[in-house]
Design an enzyme around this catalytic site. Structure first.
Site, PDB file in Angstrom:
ATOM      1  N   ASP A   8       0.844  -1.190   0.000  1.00  0.00           N
ATOM      2  CA  ASP A   8       0.000   0.000   0.000  1.00  0.00           C
ATOM      3  C   ASP A   8       0.881   1.243   0.000  1.00  0.00           C
ATOM      4  O   ASP A   8       1.724   1.415   0.886  1.00  0.00           O
ATOM      5  CB  ASP A   8      -0.883  -0.020   1.258  1.00  0.00           C
ATOM      6  CG  ASP A   8      -2.150   0.789   1.086  1.00  0.00           C
ATOM      7  OD1 ASP A   8      -3.198   0.363   1.566  1.00  0.00           O
ATOM      8  OD2 ASP A   8      -2.082   1.872   0.463  1.00  0.00           O
ATOM      9  N   ASP A 103      -3.300   2.631  -5.912  1.00  0.00           N
ATOM     10  CA  ASP A 103      -2.193   2.737  -4.956  1.00  0.00           C
ATOM     11  C   ASP A 103      -2.015   1.522  -4.052  1.00  0.00           C
ATOM     12  O   ASP A 103      -1.360   1.619  -3.027  1.00  0.00           O
ATOM     13  CB  ASP A 103      -2.379   3.992  -4.098  1.00  0.00           C
ATOM     14  CG  ASP A 103      -3.554   3.864  -3.141  1.00  0.00           C
ATOM     15  OD1 ASP A 103      -4.442   3.052  -3.413  1.00  0.00           O
ATOM     16  OD2 ASP A 103      -3.569   4.575  -2.126  1.00  0.00           O
ATOM     17  N   GLU A 104      -2.597   0.402  -4.403  1.00  0.00           N
ATOM     18  CA  GLU A 104      -2.378  -0.789  -3.575  1.00  0.00           C
ATOM     19  C   GLU A 104      -2.434  -2.049  -4.422  1.00  0.00           C
ATOM     20  O   GLU A 104      -3.105  -2.079  -5.461  1.00  0.00           O
ATOM     21  CB  GLU A 104      -3.407  -0.868  -2.451  1.00  0.00           C
ATOM     22  CG  GLU A 104      -4.808  -0.972  -2.966  1.00  0.00           C
ATOM     23  CD  GLU A 104      -5.840  -1.201  -1.854  1.00  0.00           C
ATOM     24  OE1 GLU A 104      -5.552  -1.953  -0.921  1.00  0.00           O
ATOM     25  OE2 GLU A 104      -6.922  -0.630  -1.963  1.00  0.00           O
TER      26      GLU A 104
END
Length: 412
Positions: A8, A103-104
DNA sequence: TCTGGGGTCCTAGGACCC
DNA sequence: TCTGGGGTCCTAGGACCC
């Protein structure tokens, strides 16, 4: 025994903006729009979070909390660009990667000890490589399930690595607030609290029957999650199986609520074009078009209609959206938001032949339905569209198979 | 306090079919 | 005349995630 990583990125949008403007570093930064705009915070820097600012908070509220914060417009292209860089780094580590959002990502590193060494060492190497290649910080959670890996990366923030040893899942989760479980939001948290359940440990101690009774299928999944299992919708399938989108939509909130029909309908046209373009990009065709309408008081309705064929044409999408709009809009009420949503997505071309075939099938069905009605109610109970005019005729053409449904059984 | 935009999944009722 | 159960599709709304 599986080994999953959840990677993350830390304050992703803010961090990317800092790369473009280093003067932002260390300051309270809010990404999402200007302080006086309608909208919410997409991301807040750690300095801004100290003032109580968090994502999803209205921009105007954020401004009140911290007037000297720096408000920055979001740049989706930049984030997509950096997301690709992140993906490349992860790919270089293992082919079993799945981006869960910009974003992860989840990685399946099961059985890679010979290649990468123990999980913790591998994670640290990945962490360093990420920093070197993208200049961005991330946090990494390691566990035997994706769910626990995700919770663990959250606990590792910022810029940390956390491994939940196999067998320790329940003990790791027990002291955490139920809200930490992915899928438990405001509403579920409140419902659980009302029954005295605050910690994941409280949840794990409950009888499964009790959970099923009060929360249905979802309750059962919850029981599994509280013990550290990948239960329920989110974590189905293998890591790295990317699939076609299930729906495509665009919506727009006006800077000021409006009742101007021309403006509203031209906005619908624009939204329809955006949806059509995305459908064509994915080579997908939509069977169902949905309109979303939000009024000044925030009441929101959705109205959908399925077509008898799948389309990716702007004009067809617009035609449906506008019809739904004209049929459902409360006259003269000011509108805050409009949305156009396409679902029932089908792949590929070549449905024109199918369409023709389909339509004759429909007529055959319709006619045999007419026969059945005549058998029951007499020869004059149904007449064909040719003898009709106006709107009813149009409707019969649109939905010939719908005829039998319009004959209420009980009344006869 | 004033609430974005893009998604996924779930529920629930009704129509319809077998 | 009343009575089934299961499966699928459609529509509306809502919780949730980033």
């Amino acid at each position: 025994m599986k080994t999953y990583f959840h990677v993350d990125m830390d304050a992703f949008f803010v961090s990317v903006e800092e790369l473009f403007d280093p003067s932002l570093r260390g300051k309270p930064v809010v990404v999402g729009g200007q302080a006086d705009q309608r909208g919410v915070v997409s991301a807040a820097s750690y300095a801004a979070r100290k003032f109580g600012i968090h994502s999803a908070m209205p921009l105007r509220t954020a401004y009140r909390q911290c007037p000297h914060a720096i408000f920055v417009d979001g740049h989706p292209e930049r984030y997509r660009d950096y997301s690709r860089k992140v993906y490349k780094v992860l790919q270089s580590f293992s082919p079993q990667v799945e981006m869960a959002s910009v974003d992860e990502a989840y990685m399946d590193l099961t059985g890679t000890e010979k290649l990468h060494g123990p999980p913790l060492a591998a994670a640290h190497r990945l962490h360093e490589t990420m920093k070197r290649e993208t200049s961005l910080n991330c946090s990494i959670g390691i566990a035997t399930s994706r769910m626990v890996a995700k919770v663990s990366s959250d606990q590792a923030k910022p810029n940390g690595v956390l491994w939940v040893l196999p067998g320790q899942e329940a003990r790791f989760l027990a002291p955490l607030d139920v809200r930490k479980i992915p899928g438990v939001g405001k509403v579920t948290e409140k419902n659980l609290q009302a029954r005295g359940i605050r910690k994941v440990g409280d949840l794990a101690a409950l009888d499964e029957d009790f959970l099923r009774e009060h929360f249905g299928q979802w309750g059962l999944a919850l029981a599994g999650k509280s013990r550290g299992l990948d239960a329920g919708g989110w974590f189905d399938g293998e890591v790295g199986e990317d699939s076609d989108p299930k729906s495509i939509s665009h919506e727009f909130t006006f800077n000021e609520d409006t009742a101007d029909v021309d403006l509203l309908e031209s906005t619908l046209a624009r939204l329809s074009e955006m949806v059509g373009r995305r459908l064509r990009e994915h080579a997908l065709y939509a069977r169902t078009v949905q309109l979303k309408l939000r009024y000044s008081d925030f009441t929101t309705i959705t109205r959908a209609r399925s077509l008898d064929h799948a389309t990716q044409l702007d004009t067809e999408i617009f035609h449906q959206a506008r019809a739904l709009f004209r049929e459902n809009r409360k006259a003269k009420s000011k509108v805050r938001l409009l949305g156009v949503h396409a679902s029932g997505l089908e792949a590929g071309e070549g449905q024109l032949n199918l369409l023709a075939e389909d339509s004759t099938n429909r007529w055959r069905k319709a006619l045999s339905a007419v026969d059945r009605i005549r058998d029951k109610f007499g020869e004059d109970s149904v007449s064909l569209a040719t003898g009709l005019r106006g709107r009813f005729r149009e409707r019969v053409h649109e939905n010939p198979a719908g005829l039998p449904g319009k004959t209420p059984r009980k009344d006869s």
